[in-house]
Design a protein around this motif. Sequence first.
Motif, PDB file in Angstrom:
ATOM      1  N   TYR A 117       0.777  -1.307   0.145  1.00 29.18           N
ATOM      2  CA  TYR A 117       0.061  -0.284  -0.117  1.00 29.18           C
ATOM      3  C   TYR A 117       1.144   1.352  -0.061  1.00 29.18           C
ATOM      4  CZ  TYR A 117      -4.145   2.683   0.853  1.00 29.18           C
ATOM      5  OH  TYR A 117      -5.484   3.464   0.742  1.00 29.18           O
ATOM      6  N   LEU A 165       2.415   1.603  -3.469  1.00 32.59           N
ATOM      7  CA  LEU A 165       1.458   2.266  -4.352  1.00 32.59           C
ATOM      8  C   LEU A 165       1.175   3.815  -3.979  1.00 32.59           C
ATOM      9  CD1 LEU A 165      -0.891  -0.750  -4.680  1.00 32.59           C
ATOM     10  CD2 LEU A 165       0.416  -0.158  -6.323  1.00 32.59           C
ATOM     11  N   LYS A 189       1.962   6.757  -6.865  1.00 37.06           N
ATOM     12  CA  LYS A 189       0.908   7.577  -7.448  1.00 37.06           C
ATOM     13  C   LYS A 189       1.112   9.054  -6.973  1.00 37.06           C
ATOM     14  CE  LYS A 189      -4.103   7.873  -7.023  1.00 37.06           C
ATOM     15  NZ  LYS A 189      -4.370   7.633  -8.486  1.00 37.06           N
ATOM     16  N   ALA A 218      -3.082  -4.428  -2.238  1.00 33.52           N
ATOM     17  CA  ALA A 218      -3.133  -3.589  -3.621  1.00 33.52           C
ATOM     18  C   ALA A 218      -4.881  -3.671  -3.826  1.00 33.52           C
ATOM     19  CB  ALA A 218      -2.883  -4.906  -4.413  1.00 33.52           C
ATOM     20  N   LEU A 219      -5.728  -4.624  -3.123  1.00 34.16           N
ATOM     21  CA  LEU A 219      -7.391  -4.577  -3.379  1.00 34.16           C
ATOM     22  C   LEU A 219      -7.704  -3.175  -2.760  1.00 34.16           C
ATOM     23  CD1 LEU A 219      -9.947  -5.712  -4.575  1.00 34.16           C
ATOM     24  CD2 LEU A 219      -9.845  -7.098  -2.283  1.00 34.16           C
ATOM     25  N   TRP A 226      -6.874  -0.046  -4.491  1.00 32.99           N
ATOM     26  CA  TRP A 226      -7.814   0.309  -5.459  1.00 32.99           C
ATOM     27  C   TRP A 226      -9.219   0.660  -5.056  1.00 32.99           C
ATOM     28  CZ3 TRP A 226     -12.545  -1.765  -7.078  1.00 32.99           C
ATOM     29  CH2 TRP A 226     -13.029  -1.444  -8.203  1.00 32.99           C
ATOM     30  N   ASN A 238      -8.804   4.334  -3.842  1.00 35.37           N
ATOM     31  CA  ASN A 238      -8.326   5.403  -4.802  1.00 35.37           C
ATOM     32  C   ASN A 238      -8.951   5.319  -5.974  1.00 35.37           C
ATOM     33  OD1 ASN A 238      -5.858   6.794  -3.801  1.00 35.37           O
ATOM     34  ND2 ASN A 238      -5.493   4.745  -3.049  1.00 35.37           N
ATOM     35  N   SER A 239     -10.053   4.481  -6.289  1.00 38.27           N
ATOM     36  CA  SER A 239     -10.887   4.287  -7.385  1.00 38.27           C
ATOM     37  C   SER A 239     -12.423   4.329  -7.078  1.00 38.27           C
ATOM     38  CB  SER A 239     -10.810   2.902  -8.016  1.00 38.27           C
ATOM     39  OG  SER A 239      -9.529   3.036  -8.710  1.00 38.27           O
TER      40      SER A 239
END
Length: 222
Positions: free
Chosen positions: A107, A110, A114, A165-166, A169, A172-173
């Motif tokens: 995390y 990432l 970003k 990772a999930l 996402w 941030n999505s």
Amino acid sequence: MAAAPLKAVSLTHVRYQRGDQLGHFLAWISLVPVFISLGGFLSHFIFRRELQGMFFALGLVISQFINEFIKASVQQARPETCALLEMCDSHGWPSSHSQYMFFFAIYFTLLSYKGIGLWGTESKWVLNLLAWSLGLLTMYSRVYLGYHTVAQVFAGATLGMFLGALWFWVVNSVLFCYFPAIEESPFGRKLYIKDTSHISNVLKFEYDNARAAREKLDCKCD
């Protein structure tokens, strides 16, 4: 009447052989998740109150609950050394320490790639190297100290990377769209909750603004 048997809190219950300097070092490494949770995220909330950091911490909490659910479902025993460590009453698969640290590492990585964080992108590789190094050392410490098997720490690390990772996402999505509403809510305005993920270097931004405010104050004092 016999006293009820005592049970240790597994997150902080770390033992090593007397005189083993490497074991002593690795015992402290095993406590890194505690330091991150209390020294890192608690301090972050008190002094920063960033939404990205708060959802980062929430993801680690959710990951821990998932870990406990899987352990209770699978009920895989720890290695035979658990008797010496007084840990045989708890399950070992997957390793919660490894899961925590690799969730944190993926995390954090990432986030940095970003462009989200307090620092600029030029130093991100150093911080990422530190996060992954601590993750690997934590894995090794749990096996070396006898709390887990190799398979258990690898299972924890794999699950931690997947969940990290999930959750990144998801935040941030999906949840990112609600950050402005959280900032403007009575709760957000009362506690000064904010999102600075659109600022590439938060430390420099705050430094420049603090200096500008100081210059205005100095002008009034003259």
